[in-house]
Design a protein around this motif. Structure first.
Motif, short mmCIF file in Angstrom:
data_model
loop_
_atom_site.label_atom_id
_atom_site.label_comp_id
_atom_site.label_asym_id
_atom_site.label_seq_id
_atom_site.Cartn_x
_atom_site.Cartn_y
_atom_site.Cartn_z
N ALA A 1 0.83 -1.20 0.00
CA ALA A 1 0.00 0.00 0.00
C ALA A 1 0.87 1.26 0.00
CB ALA A 1 -0.92 0.00 1.21
N LYS A 2 0.58 2.17 -0.92
CA LYS A 2 1.24 3.47 -0.90
C LYS A 2 0.56 4.38 0.12
CE LYS A 2 2.26 7.58 -3.66
NZ LYS A 2 2.15 8.25 -4.99
N PHE A 3 -0.78 4.26 0.20
CA PHE A 3 -1.54 5.14 1.07
C PHE A 3 -2.18 4.38 2.23
CE2 PHE A 3 -1.82 7.36 -3.08
CZ PHE A 3 -1.31 8.59 -2.70
N THR A 4 -2.27 5.08 3.35
CA THR A 4 -3.07 4.61 4.49
C THR A 4 -4.24 5.58 4.65
OG1 THR A 4 -1.21 3.57 5.63
CG2 THR A 4 -3.12 4.17 6.96
N ILE A 5 -5.43 5.04 4.76
CA ILE A 5 -6.63 5.87 4.94
C ILE A 5 -6.90 6.04 6.43
CG2 ILE A 5 -9.13 5.93 4.64
CD1 ILE A 5 -8.74 4.61 1.93
N LEU A 6 -7.01 7.27 6.87
CA LEU A 6 -7.46 7.58 8.24
C LEU A 6 -8.96 7.79 8.14
CD1 LEU A 6 -7.30 8.25 11.20
CD2 LEU A 6 -6.30 10.47 10.62
N PHE A 7 -9.72 6.79 8.57
CA PHE A 7 -11.16 6.73 8.34
C PHE A 7 -11.93 7.14 9.59
CE2 PHE A 7 -14.13 4.70 5.22
CZ PHE A 7 -15.32 4.94 5.90
N SER A 8 -12.77 8.18 9.46
CA SER A 8 -13.67 8.61 10.53
C SER A 8 -15.07 8.14 10.15
CB SER A 8 -13.64 10.13 10.67
OG SER A 8 -12.33 10.58 10.98
N HIS A 9 -15.59 7.17 10.91
CA HIS A 9 -16.83 6.49 10.51
C HIS A 9 -18.08 7.30 10.84
CE1 HIS A 9 -17.66 5.37 14.68
NE2 HIS A 9 -16.47 4.77 14.78
N GLY A 10 -19.22 6.76 10.45
CA GLY A 10 -20.50 7.42 10.65
C GLY A 10 -21.00 7.33 12.08
N ASN A 11 -22.23 7.75 12.27
CA ASN A 11 -22.75 8.02 13.60
C ASN A 11 -23.08 6.77 14.41
OD1 ASN A 11 -23.87 9.24 15.83
ND2 ASN A 11 -25.48 10.31 14.74
N ALA A 12 -23.87 5.86 13.87
CA ALA A 12 -24.47 4.78 14.67
C ALA A 12 -23.72 3.46 14.54
CB ALA A 12 -25.93 4.60 14.28
N VAL A 13 -22.40 3.50 14.33
CA VAL A 13 -21.60 2.29 14.22
C VAL A 13 -20.35 2.42 15.09
CG1 VAL A 13 -22.37 1.70 11.89
CG2 VAL A 13 -20.38 3.18 12.19
N ASP A 14 -19.70 1.27 15.36
CA ASP A 14 -18.41 1.31 16.05
C ASP A 14 -17.41 0.50 15.24
OD1 ASP A 14 -18.94 -1.38 16.60
OD2 ASP A 14 -19.04 -1.13 18.77
N LEU A 15 -16.19 0.40 15.74
CA LEU A 15 -15.12 -0.27 15.00
C LEU A 15 -15.42 -1.74 14.72
CD1 LEU A 15 -11.89 1.21 16.65
CD2 LEU A 15 -12.81 1.71 14.37
N GLY A 16 -16.12 -2.40 15.64
CA GLY A 16 -16.47 -3.80 15.41
C GLY A 16 -17.32 -3.97 14.17
N GLN A 17 -18.33 -3.12 14.05
CA GLN A 17 -19.22 -3.19 12.89
C GLN A 17 -18.53 -2.76 11.60
OE1 GLN A 17 -22.00 -0.72 15.13
NE2 GLN A 17 -23.65 -2.09 14.51
#
Length: 288
Positions: free
Chosen positions: A90-106
């Motif tokens: 991978a050249k890029f790493t995505i720093l992902f900020s998720h949506g409202n009603a989910v957590d990292l498990g989902q």
């Protein structure tokens, strides 16, 4: 005045800074936790244990490629960070900020699937009060949360800003825009962004009030990185006009992705979603 009715103005000035319609639309909705962090005997390393509600779709091998740890924010909350190694080159790493009603498990299965398809590793975090992160969700905390995640990604993995893509989805576009306005990065992806809380609750609003939560529209002109905006034209939560205006205000936008007929939670199901991301990351960013 400014497109607001007399009754709406009375509501705002009688009970700022949290008008009920903003609270109703933008209340943080952390789900029931779908994972646990299991520490080793020394208490220095953690493994990820997913519950059935996380709906994990892959094998143990992919799960072993996910690293989890805690980091502390400037607000003294302890938030969970996740690094999903999705590809070897991978050249890029995505720093992902998720949506409202989910957590990292989902989100973990989605991260593995997305990263492997667009040839990126994905780093993400749970907001204060979400998943196994401590504290409570608030506007101030989500800014501190992404700052802590950014520092952890930079120092723990030694990844340079030019190799980081900031990706925000829905409420996650708020901290993403805040960070992108302060740091130049490889690129920014804004998926179903909102202009501000007032503009979401009162669509005719055309200025930023002093008590307006999440004033992203005033920050996007400061973003110096390339920006891809994605929005469904039939979004029932954040109207398509928000994505369109955000796109118009960003100085360095690329061709946006307007997904005809898509709502707020199904953009990823359309074929053009992955095609546009691949084109952006593999072709357009390669020539920058």
């Amino acid at each position: 005045m400014n497109g607001l009715s007399f009754s709406e103005l009375c509501c705002l000035f009688c009970c700022p800074p949290c008008p009920s319609r903003i609270s109703a639309k933008l209340a943080f909705l952390p789900p029931e936790k779908t994972y646990d962090l299991i520490s080793d005997e020394a208490g220095s390393r953690y493994s990820l244990h997913l519950t059935e509600r996380a709906e994990w779709q892959y094998s143990q091998q992919e799960l072993d490629n996910i690293e989890v740890f805690y980091t502390r924010t400037s607000k003294n909350n302890r938030i969970v960070c996740m690094f999903a190694r999705c590809t070897q080159n991978a050249k890029f790493t995505i720093l992902f900020s998720h949506g409202n009603a989910v957590d990292l498990g989902q989100m973990s299965s989605f991260y593995i699937g997305l990263g492997s398809r667009i040839n990126c590793n994905i780093f993400s975090f749970d907001y204060s009060g979400y998943g196994a992160s401590t504290g409570r969700p608030s506007e101030k905390n989500i800014y501190a949360d992404i700052d802590a995640a950014w520092q952890a990604l930079r120092t723990r993995y030694g990844i340079s800003p030019q190799n980081i893509i900031l990706y925000g989805q829905s409420i996650g576009t708020v901290p993403t825009i805040d960070l992108a306005a302060r740091y130049e990065v490889g690129a920014v992806i804004l998926h179903s962004p909102l202009m501000s809380g007032m503009r979401l609750a009162f669509p005719e609003t055309n200025r930023t009030w002093f008590f307006d939560p999440f004033p992203s529209i005033d920050k996007v002109p400061k973003i110096t990185s390339p920006v891809l905006v994605i929005h469904g034209t039939d979004d029932e939560v954040i109207d398509f006009s928000h994505g369109l205006t955000i796109y118009e205000r960003c100085p360095r936008t690329v061709e946006p992705l307007w997904v005809e007929g898509a709502g707020h939670n199904d953009v990823e199901l359309y074929g053009q979603y992955l095609r546009r991301l691949k084109q952006f990351i593999s072709v357009e960013l390669a020539v920058n």
